[in-house]
Structures are given as structure tokens and as C-alpha cells.
Design an enzyme around this catalytic site. Structure first.
Site, PDB file in Angstrom:
ATOM      1  N   LYS A  32       0.818  -1.221   0.000  1.00 29.25           N
ATOM      2  CA  LYS A  32       0.000   0.000   0.000  1.00 29.25           C
ATOM      3  C   LYS A  32       0.850   1.269   0.000  1.00 29.25           C
ATOM      4  O   LYS A  32       0.478   2.266  -0.610  1.00 29.25           O
ATOM      5  CB  LYS A  32      -0.966   0.000   1.179  1.00 29.25           C
ATOM      6  CG  LYS A  32      -0.354   0.220   2.538  1.00 29.25           C
ATOM      7  CD  LYS A  32      -1.426   0.299   3.601  1.00 29.25           C
ATOM      8  CE  LYS A  32      -0.818   0.428   4.985  1.00 29.25           C
ATOM      9  NZ  LYS A  32      -0.084   1.669   5.181  1.00 29.25           N
ATOM     10  N   THR A  33       2.016   1.222   0.679  1.00 23.24           N
ATOM     11  CA  THR A  33       2.876   2.410   0.691  1.00 23.24           C
ATOM     12  C   THR A  33       3.365   2.717  -0.726  1.00 23.24           C
ATOM     13  O   THR A  33       3.449   3.882  -1.134  1.00 23.24           O
ATOM     14  CB  THR A  33       4.081   2.195   1.626  1.00 23.24           C
ATOM     15  OG1 THR A  33       3.610   1.900   2.940  1.00 23.24           O
ATOM     16  CG2 THR A  33       4.954   3.437   1.682  1.00 23.24           C
ATOM     17  N   ASP A 224      -3.628   7.734   4.719  1.00 26.03           N
ATOM     18  CA  ASP A 224      -3.172   6.368   4.990  1.00 26.03           C
ATOM     19  C   ASP A 224      -3.763   5.891   6.323  1.00 26.03           C
ATOM     20  O   ASP A 224      -4.094   6.704   7.192  1.00 26.03           O
ATOM     21  CB  ASP A 224      -1.633   6.348   5.058  1.00 26.03           C
ATOM     22  CG  ASP A 224      -1.075   4.935   5.035  1.00 26.03           C
ATOM     23  OD1 ASP A 224      -1.836   3.985   4.748  1.00 26.03           O
ATOM     24  OD2 ASP A 224       0.136   4.779   5.293  1.00 26.03           O
ATOM     25  N   GLU A 225      -3.883   4.574   6.483  1.00 23.41           N
ATOM     26  CA  GLU A 225      -4.382   3.959   7.723  1.00 23.41           C
ATOM     27  C   GLU A 225      -5.720   4.580   8.138  1.00 23.41           C
ATOM     28  O   GLU A 225      -5.941   4.922   9.299  1.00 23.41           O
ATOM     29  CB  GLU A 225      -3.353   4.123   8.865  1.00 23.41           C
ATOM     30  CG  GLU A 225      -1.972   3.590   8.546  1.00 23.41           C
ATOM     31  CD  GLU A 225      -1.911   2.064   8.507  1.00 23.41           C
ATOM     32  OE1 GLU A 225      -2.950   1.417   8.709  1.00 23.41           O
ATOM     33  OE2 GLU A 225      -0.826   1.522   8.280  1.00 23.41           O
ATOM     34  N   GLN A 255      -7.274  -4.530  10.047  1.00 21.94           N
ATOM     35  CA  GLN A 255      -6.170  -4.111  10.901  1.00 21.94           C
ATOM     36  C   GLN A 255      -6.539  -2.897  11.756  1.00 21.94           C
ATOM     37  O   GLN A 255      -5.675  -2.144  12.183  1.00 21.94           O
ATOM     38  CB  GLN A 255      -4.937  -3.803  10.046  1.00 21.94           C
ATOM     39  CG  GLN A 255      -4.418  -5.012   9.295  1.00 21.94           C
ATOM     40  CD  GLN A 255      -3.132  -4.721   8.539  1.00 21.94           C
ATOM     41  OE1 GLN A 255      -2.092  -4.431   9.127  1.00 21.94           O
ATOM     42  NE2 GLN A 255      -3.188  -4.799   7.217  1.00 21.94           N
ATOM     43  N   ARG A 613       2.659  -9.876  10.614  1.00 24.29           N
ATOM     44  CA  ARG A 613       3.974  -9.228  10.685  1.00 24.29           C
ATOM     45  C   ARG A 613       5.061 -10.197  10.211  1.00 24.29           C
ATOM     46  O   ARG A 613       6.171  -9.775   9.892  1.00 24.29           O
ATOM     47  CB  ARG A 613       4.319  -8.812  12.122  1.00 24.29           C
ATOM     48  CG  ARG A 613       3.421  -7.794  12.828  1.00 24.29           C
ATOM     49  CD  ARG A 613       3.107  -6.601  11.994  1.00 24.29           C
ATOM     50  NE  ARG A 613       1.871  -6.794  11.258  1.00 24.29           N
ATOM     51  CZ  ARG A 613       1.529  -6.127  10.163  1.00 24.29           C
ATOM     52  NH1 ARG A 613       2.341  -5.220   9.661  1.00 24.29           N
ATOM     53  NH2 ARG A 613       0.380  -6.358   9.550  1.00 24.29           N
TER      54      ARG A 613
END
Length: 766
Positions: A32-33, A224-225, A255, A613
Site C-alpha cells: 500500500k505504501t 493512509d491507515e 487491521q 507481521r
């Protein structure tokens, strides 16, 4: 357009869609980044002015890295014109430009959590309230929640339901504390972290011209997020995007784990209600983890009802199954996990930074710290005391803050008698009392005793006047002197450097070195500003420091260490090998999260975040009994272990107890020829029972599989057995003759250094 070639179809569609509202649902490890970065670059390639782009990121560090990547694509330094950073950093700067409209100075101080709680403690004391009932952290949490929901002190007091909750909790005076807290912050020219969002909402609500200006400036907005935004953040973004609606939100509802901070998952789930004509793009290919990890995570998260459907998949290798380890106690868990890390590192010759131990609560770190120290393995706990929270650092920064904003009461109280200059507690109590009586800032009193008389002696007045003159001299230089030059001057002339230099204890030396490190950081900041043809002032540096997150504070020396952190802190990170520990009912999921489906689903999302992770391997562990609140309590495995599809799980048969001789109940003891769980010495045959240090007629083989001869024959890598410690592997040899030593790693007890002439080691066949 070469920069688009490396994108998959879903990523490409998200990057190329320029106009209108859009939501990108980005599964874990889906890049996504990269999509955010390339989308900004693509906007600029399509002619969008970089000044018209607002990008809100999770950390300032992420924003810096994204700008660098955009520059490499676009060329030049156009990315410097993008407004990019965290919500707090971006809107803190907007507030500084418009602070006069809200009645704040442009150089307002930003209070951290410690400052806020210190002020609350003082208010509780002045109100004559019981500090055991009105605990600062609890009161601060209540105030923070109110601000994040845009509830002013007046609205708080008028809300029957909220005040009723406080009465039920036997804290009926919180509204008074809240009102006084806001008043004191304003008098001190200070905003806390929540104010940076609260006051931004006030600014955009009460000043239509300001709102119009930023709506026209930020024609393209990226967040973002988005699943972690709270109500206050949601409203800011909605107002700014109201004219052009070129808003792109990126996130993953699976998340969303920060409801305790006020994050509202409904923001992402209800995006379609705010923007009915929105477009949705799903990034479902995981580039991070093995297929076993991805599939195991999917099997967990599908149990949640409130979610946006997605099918995360990967082309990566199958990888090993997720290991589940059962331990006797929390101390045993620490030892077993530490030994496992040591073994994997030795076997694969990888770095310490490739390992992470994740837990639900900070209190769980103790057993792992003890075990890691015994093996002398380097580690770092994230979420502990950060560099900028150390006393000596906060002391010097308090001088900086006071020089930038003389009314900063928390900074003033901290340094008015540090280093000691004979201004005692009684003197300060009288000054503070006068400030309250006249309803002014403490600085107003000490800088004009004629106007605000105080009952203190002439000697104290003289010392305070000298202190005031010193701070005023710093303030004059604040906006025209380069940051490092002024910082170094303050450190020396305030007496802090000398005070720490004179302390020759190990702690004193460390504190002095920390101050030097801070000054070195300010020097680096000054150089960076000079490269931009700007004079980086100490005020500018203070803004950066106040808005640093834990993720922004990583230092070079921390990089090759085993990471210990809570799962909440691990969000956005990835590690080749992850150990999720303490998977027991009432711990994970937390006992506090079992009263509703909503809370339980967030705990499940937290477990999903922990699993995802991991890149190569993931290990889960739980214990039979654990010390909690000073008592040994029986534990049972977490429901989350059973919820993982068992086809992706390997439940290990045995983890030995402290004695190493008994298997845990319900588990079979392995046969003698079974390879041990550590993959090292289980089931090795003894070639010769002659202890090392005595002669043997059998020479070692050319391959290095020794047969138990003299000490000279032992080599690194040999497998050995000790009468008390059991089987182990030689990791190092030092010394000669009778002083010859071997470092041996024993899975049962850890690393030991043994003098060979006394050790009586037996060499085993590999």
C-alpha cells in the site's frame, strides 16, 4: 511511465484513478505504501500542482521516505512542496499560521503526555481532591476522549449522561478538572496532542475563510491507515474534501486495532455513505509472507462479522507451518523462545533484527528480557522510555521551550531551580498561589513583582530576577540565531552541561553523553536547514521534536537487535521470524475485551495483525500457569489458537520443564532417536564416553565429528554432552593448555562457558 511497470493490475488501477472519491482496501503486505507513493507521483505527472496535494501518513518517517521516492520518480525537489506528514504534524503547522485567530501565540508549546499529567496532578492537589481517586492518567484519558469527540468543557458539564458516568465512577469533579486544565493550558500558551486536532476543528468551524483557503489549497487528499482515524480526524478530512471530493483513503478494516485511542472502524466501513459514487480498489496479493502464514491469517479474520470482504493471497512459497509451543510457566516461555531464537540465528546465520517477540501487554516482557540477558543476546524494547523522555533531555528541552514561550508553566516549574539556584519549594508555592489569585500565568508574576506582589524574601527575588533576565536573553535570539548555536549556548550558560559533567558516576557520564547526543542531533538539523537555504531555528526544532512518534526515533545502534514490543506497537512493521507469546484466555484475548462481540472482534484483528507481521516463520506460545498481579494463576490456551485452520499449524509435542526430565502433561516424551525441537542434538549417538581432557586412542574424523579425545581435538560445531546440562553444541573455543575454555549452547539451560579440564564433556556423533 516506467515507474508504473512494476505494479500489479490492482495496484495500477488504484494509482491511475485520479479524480473523485476512492477507497483502497490494502491487505497485509500488499504494497500500500508503494501505491500511495506512486499515486502521488502519477498525480504530479498528470499536471497536478504539488502544492495542491495533502498526504496524511502514519509516521513522519514514512512521509520522509515517500518524498524521497517521489523525487526519484519525478526528479528535482517538487515533493518538498507536498503537504505530507502525520495528522498532528500537518495540523500543528496550520495552527501556527492561524494561532492568533484562536488566541494562542504562534510559538505555542505542545504538551506531551507527561506534561499534561503533571498539570492534572497539580490541579487535583489545588482542588483538594484525593489523588488516589482522581489518578492523573485516568483523568487525562477521560479528557482526551472528550476532546477526540469534540466535546468542550462546557458541553461536557452540560451532558447529563457523561456527568452521570463520572458520578457512578465516584469521580464527579472531572468536569471541573477538565475546565481548569483547558484554562491553564491556554494561559501557558500550550496545546496538548489532542488539541492539535480539536483546535483544528474549531478553526475550520468558526473561520469560514480559513476553511475555504485550505479547501482550495488541498484539491487532492490522501489518507493512509484510514481505519485508525478517530471522529475528530474524520471531520477534518471530510470538511477539507467537501469542495472537490478528490479524496483517496487507504487502509484495511482487518487491521483496525486502536479503538482505545478513539479510532473508529465505522469511518472506513461507512465511507460509501459519505461518498456514494466512490470507487473501491482491493489490493489482495500479499508480497510479505509465506502462503501458510497468509492462509492461517485468513482463517482467523474470516470469523469476524464486521468487515469488508477480501481474499488475500500470495505467490510466495508455502513455507513452514505455524508452530504452537506449550510451556510450563512464563519463565519457561521466556527461556524456550530465547533458545529457539538463538538456534535459528546460528543455523541460518541471520541478524538479530530479523526476530521479533510480540506480546499483548508490556508486563510480559520481563521473562524474555531475563532470558535474553542470560544468553547475552542484544534486544530493544519498543514503547519503553524514549530518548526524549529522559530527565536530562527533558530538562534542557524545557529551557528551549521556555525561551520560545515564556508562559510555558510546565517548562518553567521544571527548570526555575535547575541547576540549583536557591529558589525553594516554599518560594514557588507562594508564586503559584499569587498567579492563581491574580488569574495570570506564573511568568507574569515573576517578571513583574511590582504589579503582582508576592510574599518572598529579597534574596529569592534577586535570584528569580536573574533567571528571568537569562530566559529573556535566550528569547531575543530565538528567531534569528541558528538552532545549534543557541542550543549550545543555553546548555552551557544555564549550567546544565557543567552540572552533568561534574557528576563522574556512570549514570552522570551517561546523562552528559545524552546531552551531547541531543546537541549533535540539533547540529544535524541546522545543517539540513542550511542545505535548504533556511535558518533552522530552535523553535523549528522544537516543533519536530514534539511531534516525533516512537517509529520516528529509531537510532543506528538499535538496528541489529531482537525486537520486543506490544502487538499494537508492531503495526506497520515486518520481520522474517515472529514469536507471538502469551496466547492465553483473559490475556489474549484480553479479559477486558470479552464483554461484547465488537471488543472480541478487535482482539481478533489484533491477532491477525500479529500473524501478518511474519515473513518466513511464526511461532505461537502459551503457558500452563503464569504470575499475574503477584499470584500464580492457571492459564488455558487462547481460543485464537483453535480458530487457526489446523492444516496450517504444527503443535509441538514437547517442551521440557525446568528440570528437563519430565514432559508436560498431555504430551508424549519423544523416543531417543527423535530430533529435538531445537534441531540440534536430539537422538545423537555417543561415539566415545571418554571425557575430554583425558587421552584417547581414537582420533577425530576428518569431517570434524570428534570421538572424544583430548581438549585439543574439540572444535566449534561439535556436539557434546554434559552430566548436568545435557546435550549441547560448541559455539566458541578460547585459551590454551589448562586454561582452555569452550562456550557451549545447551538448549535446556542456555549458553555456558566451561574450563575443559574440569568440564568432563562427552563428544557425540553428529
Amino acid at each position: 511511465m516506467n515507474y508504473l511497470e512494476g505494479l500489479n493490475e490492482s495496484q495500477l488501477n488504484a494509482v491511475k484513478n485520479i479524480d473523485g472519491p476512492m477507497m483502497v482496501i490494502a491487505g497485509a503486505g500488499s504494497g500500500k505504501t508503494r501505491v500511495l507513493t506512486y499515486r502521488i507521483a502519477h498525480l504530479m505527472r498528470q499536471g497536478v500542482d504539488s502544492f495542491n496535494i495533502l498526504a496524511l501518513t502514519f509516521t513522519n518517517k514514512a512521509a520522509k521516505e515517500m518524498k524521497e521516492r517521489i523525487n526519484s520518480i519525478i526528479g528535482g525537489n517538487e515533493s518538498m512542496n507536498i503537504t505530507m506528514g502525520t495528522f498532528h504534524s500537518v495540523f500543528a503547522r496550520i495552527l501556527r499560521y492561524n494561532s492568533d485567530k484562536l488566541g494562542y501565540p504562534s510559538n505555542f508549546t505542545i504538551y506531551d503526555t507527561q506534561d499534561s499529567r503533571s498539570l492534572i496532578k497539580m490541579i487535583v492537589k489545588e482542588f483538594g481532591l484525593d489523588d488516589k481517586v482522581y489518578k492523573a492518567n485516568a483523568v487525562h484519558g477521560r479528557i482526551s476522549s472528550a476532546k477526540n469527540n469534540l466535546i468542550s468543557p462546557q458541553a461536557y458539564e452540560a451532558n447529563v449522561e457523561i456527568v452521570g458516568e463520572d458520578r457512578m465512577a465516584k469521580k464527579p469533579e472531572i468536569f471541573r478538572i477538565y475546565k481548569e486544565y483547558v484554562k491553564r493550558c491556554f494561559q501557558s500558551g500550550a496545546m496538548d496532542f489532542d488539541d492539535l486536532l480539536y483546535q483544528t476543528n474549531v478553526l475550520l468551524r468558526d473561520f469560514p475563510d480559513v476553511l475555504h483557503h485550505y479547501q482550495q489549497k488541498f484539491k487532492y487528499i490522501l489518507v493512509d491507515e484510514y481505519q485508525d482515524t478517530n471522529y475528530s480526524q474524520y471531520l477534518i478530512v471530510k470538511k477539507l474534501a467537501a469542495v472537490y471530493e478528490n479524496i483517496c483513503v487507504v487502509g484495511d478494516d482487518a487491521q483496525s486495532i486502536y479503538s482505545f485511542r478513539g479510532a473508529n472502524i465505522e469511518n472506513i466501513l461507512n465511507f460509501k455513505k459519505d461518498y456514494p459514487d466512490f470507487k473501491m480498489f482491493k489490493l489482495e496479493q500479499n508480497y510479505r509472507s509465506t502462503s501458510n502464514i497468509v492462509n492461517a491469517a485468513n482463517s482467523i479474520i474470516k470469523r469476524n462479522k464486521d468487515q469488508i470482504e477480501k481474499d488475500v493471497w500470495t505467490d510466495n512459497s508455502e513455507g513452514g507451518k505455524i508452530n504452537v509451543i506449550r510451556c510450563l510457566t512464563d519463565n519457561e516461555e521466556g527461556r524456550v523462545i530465547t533458545n529457539r531464537i538463538y538456534e535459528i540465528k546460528q543455523r541460518e546465520s541471520i541478524d538479530y533484527k530479523d526476530f521479533a517477540i510480540l506480546y499483548r501487554t508490556n508486563a510480559q516482557s520481563r521473562s524474555f528480557e531475563e532470558s535474553l540477558r542470560k544468553l547475552n543476546l542484544p534486544y530493544k524494547i519498543y514503547g519503553g522510555l524514549s530518548f526524549y523522555q529522559r530527565k536530562e533531555i527533558k530538562d534542557l528541552i524545557a529551557y528551549f521551550r521556555l525561551s520560545a514561550n515564556e508562559k510555558d508553566e510546565e517548562a518553567l516549574k521544571r527548570v526555575i531551580n535547575y541547576p540549583k539556584r536557591g529558589i525553594g519549594k516554599t518560594t514557588m508555592d507562594n508564586i503559584i498561589l499569587a498567579a492563581r489569585q491574580y488569574d495570570v500565568a506564573v511568568w507574569d508574576v515573576i517578571s513583574d513583582f511590582n504589579r503582582y506582589p508576592v510574599s518572598i524574601n529579597a534574596g529569592a527575588r534577586n535570584k528569580i530576577s536573574q533567571f528571568v533576565t537569562k530566559i529573556q536573553s535566550y528569547a531575543i535570539q530565538m528567531e534569528k540565531t541558528p538552532a545549534y548555536e543557541l542550543a549550545n549556548n543555553i546548555a552551557q550558560s544555564s549550567g546544565i552541561l557543567k552540572n552533568l559533567y561534574d557528576d563522574k558516576t556512570p549514570e552522570g557520564v551517561a546523562r552528559y553523553e545524552n546531552i551531547q547526543e541531543l546537541l549533535a542531533g540539533i547540529k544535524e538539523f541546522s545543517v539540513q536547514q542550511e542545505e535548504k537555504d533556511e535558518v533552522g531555528t530552535l523553535s523549528d526544532f522544537l516543533i519536530d521534536v514534539a511531534l516525533l512518534t516512537d517509529a520516528d526515533q529509531e537510532k543506528e545502534e538499535d538496528k541489529n537487535t531482537i525486537t520486543l514490543m506490544t502487538i499494537h506497537a508492531s503495526k506497520g512493521l515486518e520481520f522474517p521470524h515472529v514469536f507471538i507469546v502469551g496466547l492465553e484466555e483473559n490475556l489474549f484475548p484480553s479479559q477486558l475485551s470479552l464483554t461484547s462481540r465488537t471488543e472480541l472482534e478487535e482482539e481478533r484483528r489484533l491477532f491477525y495483525v500479529a500473524l501478518t507481521r511474519a515473513e518466513k516463520s511464526c511461532t505461537l506460545s502459551y503457558v500452563v500457569s503464569r504470575y499475574r498481579w503477584g499470584q500464580l494463576v492457571t492459564a488455558e490456551p487462547s481460543r485464537f489458537i483453535d480458530e487457526v485452520d489446523q492444516s496450517f499449524v504444527n503443535v509441538e509435542n514437547e517442551v521440557r520443564g525446568r528440570s528437563g526430565g519430565k514432559s508436560l502433561s498431555g504430551y508424549k516424551r519423544p523416543s531417543d532417536n527423535r530430533t529435538s525441537g531445537f534441531g540440534m542434538m536430539g537422538g545423537k549417538k555417543k561415539r566415545n564416553l571418554t571425557p575430554l581432557g583425558k587421552s584417547s586412542s581414537t582420533p577425530p574424523s576428518k569431517k570434524g565429528n570428534a570421538s572424544g579425545g583430548t581438549t585439543e581435538e574439540l572444535k566449534v560445531g561439535y556436539n557434546v554432552e554434559h552430566a548436568r546440562f545435557g546435550k549441547g553444541k560448541v559455539t566458541a573455543i578460547s585459551g590454551t593448555g589448562s586454561d582452555k575454555k569452550a562456550s557451549v549452547f545447551f538448549p535446556r539451560v542456555g549458553a555456558k562457558t566451561l574450563i575443559l579440564k574440569f568440564a568432563k564433556l562427552t563428544v557425540l556423533e553428529s
